[in-house]
Write a protein that holds these residues in place. Structure first.
Motif: not given
Length: 452
Positions: A96-98, A101, A105, A371
């Motif tokens: 999972d991306k936070t 993150d 990006w 990412y």
């Protein structure tokens, strides 16, 4: 879930108490509300992820204990998984991306994607072709035929900007000489939208015909206009929707087609269609099979796993499932992937249903890899999926349409060519198609496509 709810409620209560003491200050009030909601979602996400990892380990342990063939066929490691009312990816390859993150990006991403200022250069690199309307109509049932467009603005622009369009099909065999039940057509219209014909069945995938992804004024804009309009094509029999992101599900198309077609969608998405007044919908879980009979021919439509996520706003993330689809006829099969990161599910799909005659696989929106890698494959990963499926032919989609990542706009076809050569694929085995061009494939996919 009880523990998560308790912790979240406590965090919300602390934030609310703090707000009461500072209610005279609107900026502080807003900051407190944001902090409370953020704390709630952070705690909830952490709880869901910890539970996800426990379920993955439990499934692995169960699978190691199963020895008989029947249990292997129903391998639970590849079943969909819902935790706390939200679907999650049951694969170790997912992360999972936070929020951090995302902010990293945004702060470090490249801009421009190498897009030229000279429009002529863009037209040269991404030429449009008109679909082979005569062929598409000939392969359709008479009730599905459209009149060849003569005044479509997009068609006129296509012809004006791409002088080769009338010559695209010069080497094709005469339409009347083709066996419509043993020949397949595939026409890429941008992003993951394809019009496919197999054994008399008209299939539309992940439809979007908008100029922008969300509204006419919001969202990334197409690099090139759509090669044709929905009304120019033969009427679809079925529409396959892999997930509900805006660039894969156009609400205007849903309202235009309505119940005139059968919609195949992942679990949970039927209620959204119902709100649009559409009821001819088949919700499907991973590995679920649905038989469809069209004009005395029976097809099997199977929902298969992918590694992605869903949501159309910030409040409905992963409330619906995401999936790929396999359509099997008597003579041929088509695999529509949608969006995905690379995961072991594709090897399992190939083991159960391969080899696949034609695979529609994404090859774009993959940079930066740190990412994007969990949710979008790059061309090298796409070639691996092609091999996992045992695909005889594949076409690469989800590129050159809406720029939503950092790679150069022409990197996907270049990287696909390099990956295909590295993996030993034939030159026409996995192609990056031209916008709007109808590709023709021979019986059982054993020979070269007539369009190559």
């Amino acid at each position: 879930m009880q523990r998560s709810t308790t912790m979240s409620s406590r965090a919300f209560g602390i934030g609310l108490g703090w707000l009461k003491t500072t209610r005279g200050s609107m900026p502080i009030y807003c900051m407190g509300a944001i902090a409370s909601v953020t704390a709630y979602y952070l705690i909830s996400d952490q709880w869901i992820d910890s539970r996800r990892r426990l379920f993955i380990q439990k499934r692995k342990t169960q699978q190691q204990q199963q020895q008989d063939v029947a249990s292997v066929q129903s391998d639970s490691r590849f079943s969909s998984l819902m935790i706390g009312g939200r679907f999650v990816n049951p694969f170790e390859t997912w992360r999972d991306k936070t929020l951090w993150d995302f902010l990293r990006w945004v702060a470090t991403r490249k801009t421009g994607n190498g897009l030229p200022r000279d429009k002529a250069k863009l037209i040269q690199d991404l030429p449009l072709a008109l679909p082979h309307y005569e062929l598409l109509n000939a392969f359709s049932h008479p009730t599905k035929v459209r009149q060849t467009p003569t005044s479509s603005s997009s068609s006129q622009e296509s012809l004006a900007e791409n002088s080769e369009s009338p010559l695209c099909y010069a080497e094709y065999p005469a339409v009347e000489s083709l066996d419509r039940l043993a020949t397949m057509t595939a026409t890429w219209l941008g992003q993951s939208t394809c019009f496919v014909q197999m054994e008399g069945l008209n299939i539309l995938t992940d439809p979007i015909f908008k100029r922008r992804t969300v509204y006419s004024w919001l969202g990334p804009e197409r690099l090139r206009p759509v090669p044709c309009q929905l009304e120019d094509l033969p009427v679809p029999d079925v529409v396959l929707v892999s997930h509900n992101h805006f660039d894969h599900l156009d609400i205007d198309v849903v309202r235009k087609l309505g119940d005139s077609v059968t919609w195949y969608v992942p679990l949970g998405l039927g209620s959204w269609f119902a709100r649009q007044g559409v009821s001819n919908v088949r919700e499907m879980d991973w590995w679920q099979e649905n038989e469809l009979t069209v004009r005395d021919r029976t097809f099997s439509i199977v929902a298969t796993p992918t590694q992605h996520w869903s949501g159309r706003n910030g409040l409905d993330s992963n409330c619906t499932l995401w999936s790929s689809f396999l359509v099997k006829g008597k003579e041929s099969s088509v695999f529509h992937c949608g969006d995905t990161g690379y995961c072991p599910a594709f090897e399992e799909i190939g083991r159960r249903y391969g080899p696949v005659d034609l695979a529609i696989l994404p090859i774009g929106s993959y940079e930066p890899r740190w990412y994007m890698c969990h949710q979008h494959v790059n061309p090298d990963d796409a070639v691996l999926i092609h091999r996992d499926l045992g695909a005889r032919r594949s076409i690469g989609v989800h590129w050159g349409t809406f720029m939503m990542s950092d790679e150069h706009y022409m990197a996907p076809p270049r990287d696909l060519a390099a990956a295909s050569e590295k993996r030993g694929l034939a030159a026409d085995e996995f192609i990056a198609p031209q916008f709007g061009k109808t590709y023709l494939y021979g019986p059982a996919m054993t020979g070269s496509s007539a369009s190559e």
